[in-house]
Design an enzyme around this catalytic site. Structure first.
Site, PDB file in Angstrom:
ATOM      1  N   GLU A  95       0.810  -1.223   0.000  1.00 54.49           N
ATOM      2  CA  GLU A  95       0.000   0.000   0.000  1.00 54.49           C
ATOM      3  C   GLU A  95       0.842   1.271   0.000  1.00 54.49           C
ATOM      4  OE1 GLU A  95      -3.273  -0.031   2.744  1.00 54.49           O
ATOM      5  OE2 GLU A  95      -4.165  -1.783   1.793  1.00 54.49           O
TER       6      GLU A  95
ATOM      7  N   GLU B 286      -5.107  -8.565  -0.484  1.00 55.12           N
ATOM      8  CA  GLU B 286      -5.910  -8.353   0.722  1.00 55.12           C
ATOM      9  C   GLU B 286      -7.348  -8.089   0.316  1.00 55.12           C
ATOM     10  OE1 GLU B 286      -4.585  -5.507   3.729  1.00 55.12           O
ATOM     11  OE2 GLU B 286      -2.502  -5.984   3.242  1.00 55.12           O
TER      12      GLU B 286
HETATM   13  C1  BG6 Z   1      -4.566  -2.612   4.803  1.00 55.33           C
HETATM   14  C2  BG6 Z   1      -3.224  -2.967   5.360  1.00 55.33           C
HETATM   15  O1  BG6 Z   1      -4.673  -1.219   4.766  1.00 55.33           O
HETATM   16  O2  BG6 Z   1      -5.702  -2.978   5.487  1.00 55.33           O
HETATM   17  C3  BG6 Z   1      -3.222  -3.937   6.515  1.00 55.33           C
HETATM   18  O3  BG6 Z   1      -2.337  -3.414   4.360  1.00 55.33           O
HETATM   19  C4  BG6 Z   1      -4.430  -3.668   7.397  1.00 55.33           C
HETATM   20  O4  BG6 Z   1      -2.010  -3.796   7.182  1.00 55.33           O
HETATM   21  C5  BG6 Z   1      -5.687  -3.884   6.581  1.00 55.33           C
HETATM   22  O5  BG6 Z   1      -4.457  -4.398   8.575  1.00 55.33           O
HETATM   23  C6  BG6 Z   1      -6.968  -3.673   7.356  1.00 55.33           C
HETATM   24  O6  BG6 Z   1      -6.974  -2.407   7.951  1.00 55.33           O
HETATM   25  P1  BG6 Z   1      -7.165  -2.218   9.492  1.00 55.33           P
HETATM   26  O7  BG6 Z   1      -6.982  -0.764   9.742  1.00 55.33           O
HETATM   27  O8  BG6 Z   1      -8.541  -2.678   9.815  1.00 55.33           O
HETATM   28  O9  BG6 Z   1      -6.142  -3.043  10.176  1.00 55.33           O
END
Ligand code: BG6
Length: 467
Positions: free
Chosen positions: A164, A367
């Protein structure tokens, strides 16, 4: 509906600082994330990253769970401060051994390692050379890349550069990746990260011509809040600033005209050396990996609104406001997670198609997932039917995008096991596997299979045919 490709990489993701813990074990040096919870800006009442899911001491058991689910791939990040000790580039052998053993164990279980080189946890020692503000950052990153390629390159066929990179630059203060000492603009930081990424890709080509490497930004389609031309303009601008600026630079090798004009319009410049221009030109990726959680809806923004927003806290997914570009607003047509993130499976399909049409490079999802307050029952079960529903809809959308001609390599949702969220603690759970701990009570860290574990196991077994 067409089938998923035969060698489709079904798996899931984690990142080092959110899952490993053990911040003082195995010769690791401090990273910016180790003390994020001690900062004034870190939300109160939730845990930081010092212990996390203690994966550092449970990794074998965790890989066994992944193998049981039938994973074909596992996307994890290597912690730079576990590998390199200082600005001289001295190597921590214990760190190399940790990841080497992990990779061997994965391969033994026929799980393809997909490795992110940097997922937010920059080592503190980068501050000695000026941190992310400095052009030297990319040189240190290149040296670190070399160590990774030398030690793991013969076993890891899939590399991801920087997780990201767009959120790093746009929402760095919320995620905690930008040091309090930093004085550079977010655009200069973005540029320094872009050069670091390009150096890693260039070096990978030279050292490991047979492996694949790509970026891993967070990408999402953007909707206008209304049919007002000003809102549509905000949508076009947000598409650029949130998505395309970051993919254009790596896929096309230079900053777009839109971005150059944008910088002019806000009276800012980024310093780019001639050497950097050359490096950026010659570092095209083999594929695009991206993270997708939801779409974004935006409206036009006034200067007053922008000033007011500086006083409030925003979120990397939901709250973003950029002068001259637009502001994120709620989309009344979408359901939300318990944590207020909008759910948009159809948006997922459209985002996949947009990225494919624009760059024509194979896509890997690194993700996608739902954060929720899972409940452990007395008989040690987690009935996370909402997670199953979320995946069912998103995987169906992905199948539909494949049917429309999008070339896909794999799907590695967030997350393989529970871990600590970027700024909302361990109670915001994402895993297929429950980790028995609370915010401040570390309990026994027992690993417990959620209902979604069995559902995903079945889906992988059938290569997604039953979706
Ligand atoms: C992404 C990141 O932004 O989203 C992760 O690459 C992150 O590191 C995931 O954990 C979910 O976001 P959050 O803020 O709920 O942990």
């Amino acid at each position: 509906m067409s089938k998923f490709p035969k060698n489709f990489l079904w798996g899931a993701s984690t990142s080092a600082y959110q899952v490993e813990g053990a911040i003082n074990q195995g010769g690791k040096v401090p990273s910016i994330m180790d003390r994020f919870d001690e900062r004034e800006s870190y939300p109160k009442g939730i845990t930081g990253f010092k212990v996390a899911s203690d994966h550092y001491n449970h990794w074998k058991e965790d890989v066994a769970m992944m193998a049981e689910m039938g994973f074909k791939s596992y996307r994890f990040s290597i912690s730079w401060p576990r590998i390199i000790k200082n600005t001289k580039g001295d190597i921590n052998k214990e760190g190399i051994k940790f990841y080497s053993d992990l990779i061997d164990e994965l391969l033994k279980n026929k799980i393809e390692p997909v490795v992110t080189m940097l997922h937010f946890d920059t080592p503190d020692f980068i501050e000695e050379i000026g941190g992310l503000d400095s052009h030297n950052f990319s040189k240190l990153f290149e040296h670190y890349s070399k160590v990774l390629f030398e030690n793991f390159g013969s076993r890891v066929k899939w590399w991801l550069t920087i997780n990201e990179l767009n959120m790093f630059a746009l929402a760095g203060q919320i995620i905690g990746v930008i040091s309090e000492k930093s004085k550079a603009t977010k655009w200069q930081i973005m540029h320094n990260l872009n050069v670091a990424q390009a150096r890693a890709i260039r070096l990978c080509r030279k050292m490991l011509p047979e492996v694949k490497i790509g970026p891993a930004p967070n990408i999402s389609s953007v909707y206008p809040a209304s049919s007002k031309p000003e809102d549509y303009q905000a949508k076009l601008n947000f598409d650029q600033i949130r998505n395309w600026v970051f993919l254009d630079i790596v896929c096309r090798g230079e900053y777009s005209n839109w971005f150059k004009n944008f910088l002019k319009s806000i009276n800012q410049e980024i310093e780019i050396t001639n050497e950097e221009k050359e490096i950026l030109k010659n570092s095209k990726p083999d594929f695009i990996a991206f993270n997708y959680y939801s779409t974004m809806t935006v409206a036009d923004v006034t200067v007053e609104e922008y000033k007011k927003s500086l006083e409030s806290k925003s979120d990397q997914q939901m709250g973003m406001i950029i002068p001259g570009v637009g502001k994120a607003v709620k989309n009344p047509n979408l359901d939300k997670t318990q944590f207020g993130w909008e759910i948009d499976p159809l948006g997922f399909k459209n985002t996949l198609k947009d990225v494919w049409d624009r760059y024509q490079l194979p896509i890997m999802i690194t993700e996608n997932g739902i954060g929720s307050k899972d409940v452990l029952t007395n008989d040690e079960k987690i009935h996370d039917d909402y997670r199953i529903e979320y995946y069912q809809k998103h995987i169906s959308s992905m199948a539909s995008a494949i049917n429309d001609g999008v070339e896909m390599i794999g799907y590695m949702p967030w997350s393989a096991i529970d871990l600590v969220s970027t700024h909302e603690g361990i109670s915001k759970r994402y895993g297929f596997v429950y980790v028995n701990r609370d915010e401040f009570d570390e309990k026994d860290m027992k690993r417990i299979r959620k209902d979604s574990f069995f559902w995903y196991q079945e889906l992988i077994k059938n290569n997604g045919e039953n979706i």
